[in-house]
Design a protein around this motif. Structure first.
Motif, PDB file in Angstrom:
ATOM      1  N   GLN A  79       3.271  10.775 -35.689  1.00 27.36           N
ATOM      2  CA  GLN A  79       3.537   9.386 -36.062  1.00 27.36           C
ATOM      3  C   GLN A  79       2.258   8.830 -36.695  1.00 27.36           C
ATOM      4  OE1 GLN A  79       5.417   6.947 -33.093  1.00 27.36           O
ATOM      5  NE2 GLN A  79       4.138   5.212 -33.626  1.00 27.36           N
ATOM      6  N   VAL A  80       2.400   8.215 -37.862  1.00 31.40           N
ATOM      7  CA  VAL A  80       1.271   7.641 -38.579  1.00 31.40           C
ATOM      8  C   VAL A  80       1.515   6.137 -38.700  1.00 31.40           C
ATOM      9  CG1 VAL A  80      -0.008   7.632 -40.744  1.00 31.40           C
ATOM     10  CG2 VAL A  80       0.941   9.771 -39.884  1.00 31.40           C
ATOM     11  N   SER A  81       0.490   5.338 -38.333  1.00 34.15           N
ATOM     12  CA  SER A  81       0.621   3.885 -38.389  1.00 34.15           C
ATOM     13  C   SER A  81      -0.487   3.282 -39.245  1.00 34.15           C
ATOM     14  CB  SER A  81       0.538   3.276 -36.992  1.00 34.15           C
ATOM     15  OG  SER A  81       1.613   3.666 -36.214  1.00 34.15           O
ATOM     16  N   TYR A  82      -0.118   2.235 -39.977  1.00 32.90           N
ATOM     17  CA  TYR A  82      -1.089   1.445 -40.739  1.00 32.90           C
ATOM     18  C   TYR A  82      -1.034   0.026 -40.200  1.00 32.90           C
ATOM     19  CZ  TYR A  82      -3.136  -1.292 -44.485  1.00 32.90           C
ATOM     20  OH  TYR A  82      -3.904  -2.171 -45.188  1.00 32.90           O
ATOM     21  N   GLN A  83      -2.182  -0.476 -39.740  1.00 38.67           N
ATOM     22  CA  GLN A  83      -2.256  -1.825 -39.195  1.00 38.67           C
ATOM     23  C   GLN A  83      -3.181  -2.661 -40.060  1.00 38.67           C
ATOM     24  OE1 GLN A  83      -3.673  -1.323 -35.220  1.00 38.67           O
ATOM     25  NE2 GLN A  83      -1.713  -0.577 -34.452  1.00 38.67           N
ATOM     26  N   ALA A 122      -3.621 -11.399 -36.604  1.00 40.91           N
ATOM     27  CA  ALA A 122      -2.208 -11.299 -36.963  1.00 40.91           C
ATOM     28  C   ALA A 122      -2.059 -10.473 -38.236  1.00 40.91           C
ATOM     29  CB  ALA A 122      -1.618 -12.683 -37.184  1.00 40.91           C
ATOM     30  N   GLY A 123      -0.897  -9.817 -38.383  1.00 41.08           N
ATOM     31  CA  GLY A 123      -0.645  -9.058 -39.595  1.00 41.08           C
ATOM     32  C   GLY A 123       0.461  -8.042 -39.425  1.00 41.08           C
ATOM     33  N   PRO A 124       0.766  -7.331 -40.522  1.00 40.59           N
ATOM     34  CA  PRO A 124       1.859  -6.362 -40.488  1.00 40.59           C
ATOM     35  C   PRO A 124       1.398  -4.978 -40.015  1.00 40.59           C
ATOM     36  CG  PRO A 124       1.062  -6.604 -42.716  1.00 40.59           C
ATOM     37  CD  PRO A 124       0.282  -7.567 -41.882  1.00 40.59           C
ATOM     38  N   ASP A 125       2.353  -4.240 -39.470  1.00 35.43           N
ATOM     39  CA  ASP A 125       2.183  -2.832 -39.098  1.00 35.43           C
ATOM     40  C   ASP A 125       3.294  -2.038 -39.773  1.00 35.43           C
ATOM     41  OD1 ASP A 125       0.198  -3.646 -37.413  1.00 35.43           O
ATOM     42  OD2 ASP A 125       1.228  -3.103 -35.559  1.00 35.43           O
ATOM     43  N   ILE A 126       2.938  -0.874 -40.300  1.00 39.81           N
ATOM     44  CA  ILE A 126       3.939   0.034 -40.869  1.00 39.81           C
ATOM     45  C   ILE A 126       3.737   1.392 -40.212  1.00 39.81           C
ATOM     46  CG2 ILE A 126       4.711   1.212 -42.951  1.00 39.81           C
ATOM     47  CD1 ILE A 126       4.040  -1.272 -44.514  1.00 39.81           C
ATOM     48  N   SER A 171       6.710  -3.941 -38.863  1.00 38.81           N
ATOM     49  CA  SER A 171       6.704  -4.989 -37.847  1.00 38.81           C
ATOM     50  C   SER A 171       5.561  -5.957 -38.096  1.00 38.81           C
ATOM     51  CB  SER A 171       6.589  -4.379 -36.446  1.00 38.81           C
ATOM     52  OG  SER A 171       5.400  -3.646 -36.324  1.00 38.81           O
ATOM     53  N   ALA A 172       5.650  -7.114 -37.463  1.00 36.40           N
ATOM     54  CA  ALA A 172       4.590  -8.112 -37.524  1.00 36.40           C
ATOM     55  C   ALA A 172       4.106  -8.373 -36.109  1.00 36.40           C
ATOM     56  CB  ALA A 172       5.116  -9.395 -38.145  1.00 36.40           C
ATOM     57  N   LYS A 173       2.781  -8.484 -35.955  1.00 36.94           N
ATOM     58  CA  LYS A 173       2.211  -8.703 -34.633  1.00 36.94           C
ATOM     59  C   LYS A 173       1.252  -9.890 -34.672  1.00 36.94           C
ATOM     60  CE  LYS A 173       2.620  -4.095 -32.786  1.00 36.94           C
ATOM     61  NZ  LYS A 173       1.982  -2.993 -32.112  1.00 36.94           N
ATOM     62  N   LEU A 174       1.230 -10.616 -33.584  1.00 38.42           N
ATOM     63  CA  LEU A 174       0.308 -11.721 -33.381  1.00 38.42           C
ATOM     64  C   LEU A 174      -0.374 -11.481 -32.050  1.00 38.42           C
ATOM     65  CD1 LEU A 174      -0.797 -14.530 -34.173  1.00 38.42           C
ATOM     66  CD2 LEU A 174       1.166 -15.503 -32.989  1.00 38.42           C
ATOM     67  N   LEU A 180       3.309 -12.062 -30.182  1.00 39.61           N
ATOM     68  CA  LEU A 180       4.493 -11.816 -31.003  1.00 39.61           C
ATOM     69  C   LEU A 180       4.496 -10.357 -31.424  1.00 39.61           C
ATOM     70  CD1 LEU A 180       6.914 -12.978 -32.681  1.00 39.61           C
ATOM     71  CD2 LEU A 180       5.274 -13.261 -34.532  1.00 39.61           C
ATOM     72  N   ASN A 181       5.602  -9.697 -31.240  1.00 36.76           N
ATOM     73  CA  ASN A 181       5.784  -8.320 -31.691  1.00 36.76           C
ATOM     74  C   ASN A 181       7.195  -8.231 -32.240  1.00 36.76           C
ATOM     75  OD1 ASN A 181       5.680  -5.638 -32.204  1.00 36.76           O
ATOM     76  ND2 ASN A 181       5.209  -5.003 -30.112  1.00 36.76           N
ATOM     77  N   LEU A 182       7.340  -8.414 -33.542  1.00 35.30           N
ATOM     78  CA  LEU A 182       8.646  -8.557 -34.183  1.00 35.30           C
ATOM     79  C   LEU A 182       8.883  -7.396 -35.145  1.00 35.30           C
ATOM     80  CD1 LEU A 182      11.109 -10.414 -34.752  1.00 35.30           C
ATOM     81  CD2 LEU A 182       9.736 -11.469 -36.541  1.00 35.30           C
ATOM     82  N   THR A 183       9.992  -6.676 -34.970  1.00 33.68           N
ATOM     83  CA  THR A 183      10.361  -5.607 -35.893  1.00 33.68           C
ATOM     84  C   THR A 183      11.104  -6.225 -37.077  1.00 33.68           C
ATOM     85  OG1 THR A 183      10.530  -4.017 -34.083  1.00 33.68           O
ATOM     86  CG2 THR A 183      11.638  -3.444 -36.136  1.00 33.68           C
ATOM     87  N   ILE A 184      10.565  -6.049 -38.275  1.00 31.23           N
ATOM     88  CA  ILE A 184      11.152  -6.640 -39.477  1.00 31.23           C
ATOM     89  C   ILE A 184      12.200  -5.705 -40.077  1.00 31.23           C
ATOM     90  CG2 ILE A 184      10.652  -7.475 -41.802  1.00 31.23           C
ATOM     91  CD1 ILE A 184       7.886  -8.290 -40.667  1.00 31.23           C
ATOM     92  N   PHE A 185      11.871  -4.423 -40.159  1.00 27.70           N
ATOM     93  CA  PHE A 185      12.854  -3.458 -40.650  1.00 27.70           C
ATOM     94  C   PHE A 185      12.631  -2.118 -39.963  1.00 27.70           C
ATOM     95  CE2 PHE A 185       9.281  -2.883 -43.524  1.00 27.70           C
ATOM     96  CZ  PHE A 185       9.181  -1.506 -43.616  1.00 27.70           C
TER      97      PHE A 185
END
Length: 122
Positions: free
Chosen positions: A37-41, A48-52, A89-92, A100-105
């Motif tokens: 699993q590879v993540s970009y934060q 705050a910001g997006p995670d993919i 996802s977006a995290k705060l 906040l931990n919200l899955t966008i797609f």
């Protein structure tokens, strides 16, 4: 007039179990998978910001089910699979707490390499 003290004793009827109308079914289901699993934060001031996240997994899934009381049918399903997924996802975060931990797609594809199904009457 009858005195309460001399009243006939109360008799209780014991409940008898009976089958519930309709079909009763039990099933056990599980999945085991492993892979990279590879993540970009990307964080604004580490706040705050997006995670993919991109993931690739291979695994085994199985399901066993029985129908009826007592069991009259049994069914088994098993598969070996490969799965690819992409999640945004977006995290705060404040200090160390995630506010906040919200899955966008979430997009994924699963390819069954080997699949087995069978049903028995008992």
């Amino acid at each position: 007039m009858k005195r309460i003290k001399e009243d006939t004793p109360t008799t209780y009827v014991l409940p008898k179990p009976r089958q519930v109308a309709g079909a009763t079914a039990f099933s056990f289901e599980g999945e085991v998978a492993a892979g990279p699993q590879v993540s970009y934060q990307s964080r604004i001031y580490s706040f705050a910001g997006p995670d993919i996240t991109l993931s690739a997994r291979s695994g085994y899934a199985a399901k066993l089910g029985v129908t009826g009381i007592p069991p009259t049918e049994a069914e088994i399903e098993a598969s070996i699979f490969l799965a690819l997924g992409l999640t945004g996802s977006a995290k705060l975060t404040l200090l160390r707490w995630d506010l906040l931990n919200l899955t966008i797609f979430q997009v994924g594809v699963r390819l069954n390499l080997l699949e087995y199904r069978d049903k028995w009457r008992l």
